[in-house]
Motif scaffolding. Structure first.
Motif, PDB file in Angstrom:
ATOM      1  N   LYS A 293      52.876  54.606  22.920  1.00 53.56           N
ATOM      2  CA  LYS A 293      54.488  54.236  22.121  1.00 53.56           C
ATOM      3  C   LYS A 293      55.389  53.866  23.173  1.00 53.56           C
ATOM      4  O   LYS A 293      56.065  53.112  22.507  1.00 53.56           O
TER       5      LYS A 293
ATOM      6  N   ARG B 268      57.476  50.469  22.196  1.00 44.80           N
ATOM      7  CA  ARG B 268      59.072  50.053  22.340  1.00 44.80           C
ATOM      8  C   ARG B 268      59.225  49.043  23.314  1.00 44.80           C
ATOM      9  O   ARG B 268      60.239  48.379  23.008  1.00 44.80           O
TER      10      ARG B 268
ATOM     11  N   LYS C 151      59.063  45.992  21.522  1.00 37.32           N
ATOM     12  CA  LYS C 151      60.213  45.507  20.536  1.00 37.32           C
ATOM     13  C   LYS C 151      61.350  45.110  21.426  1.00 37.32           C
ATOM     14  O   LYS C 151      62.089  44.212  21.008  1.00 37.32           O
TER      15      LYS C 151
END
Length: 193
Positions: free
Chosen positions: A174, A178, A181
């Motif tokens: 995760k 992130r 991104k």
């Protein structure tokens, strides 16, 4: 002849004294460096050359006029500092290389990195560091521990107090998603594979 007399003679231009020091301590230094710093012979030779050069420059500039130790100790101290700098740089380069390999393995890579200059690559790494800061905690710590400190998933789970290694893997994934991104939004030319 005392060390102070040797320094005075070198300052007066007597290069035979410098060559005598070079010959007297070169092999000892190479052996010592290879043994204590796990470097190869070429690196040890190069570092000794740098130590002799710094020793000479310090004498000629007046920085070194009196020793509080022996010439050998002084040279080895210079060499030790240079070997340490070399070791830190090698470890940093290995970490960057490992991080780059792990990014590719995890599906996060920079396009066309081979064609870029070292300054451009360094700029990309700085942007990545900035993205890590923007990422915040706990993700920043998770990724730094895993990629930079080479902690295993098991060690990461223990250190971050996760219930299981699966929880640690999920959190790492995760966090990496992130980070991708954030990085993709700030840098053109990034592809997500």
């Amino acid at each position: 002849m005392s060390d102070e007399n040797i320094i005075a003679r070198i300052r007066q231009g007597d290069e035979s004294k410098l060559m005598a020091i070079y010959r007297a301590y070169r092999n000892d230094f190479i052996f010592w460096a290879m043994r204590h710093f796990s470097c190869n012979e070429e690196i040890a030779k190069d570092v000794f050359q740098v130590a002799i050069t710094i020793f000479y420059e310090n004498i000629m500039s007046g920085k070194l006029s009196k020793l509080s130790s022996s010439v050998k100790t002084y040279l080895f101290a210079i060499g030790k500092n240079k070997l340490h700098e070399n070791q830190v740089a090698r470890e940093r380069d290995l970490k960057i290389q490992q991080f780059e390999q792990d990014k590719i393995k995890d599906g996060f890579q920079l396009e066309n990195m081979e064609g870029e200059t070292s300054e451009e690559k360094e700029g990309m790494y700085k942007m990545l560091e900035k993205a890590l800061v923007e990422l915040g905690e706990p993700c920043r710590s998770v990724l730094e521990m895993y990629y930079y400190q080479d902690l295993s998933i098991e060690e990461l789970a223990t250190k971050m107090d996760y219930k299981s290694t699966d929880s640690a893997k999920t959190q790492k994934y995760k966090c990496l998603t992130r980070l991708k991104k954030i990085f993709q939004e700030s840098v053109p030319g990034i592809k997500n594979t």
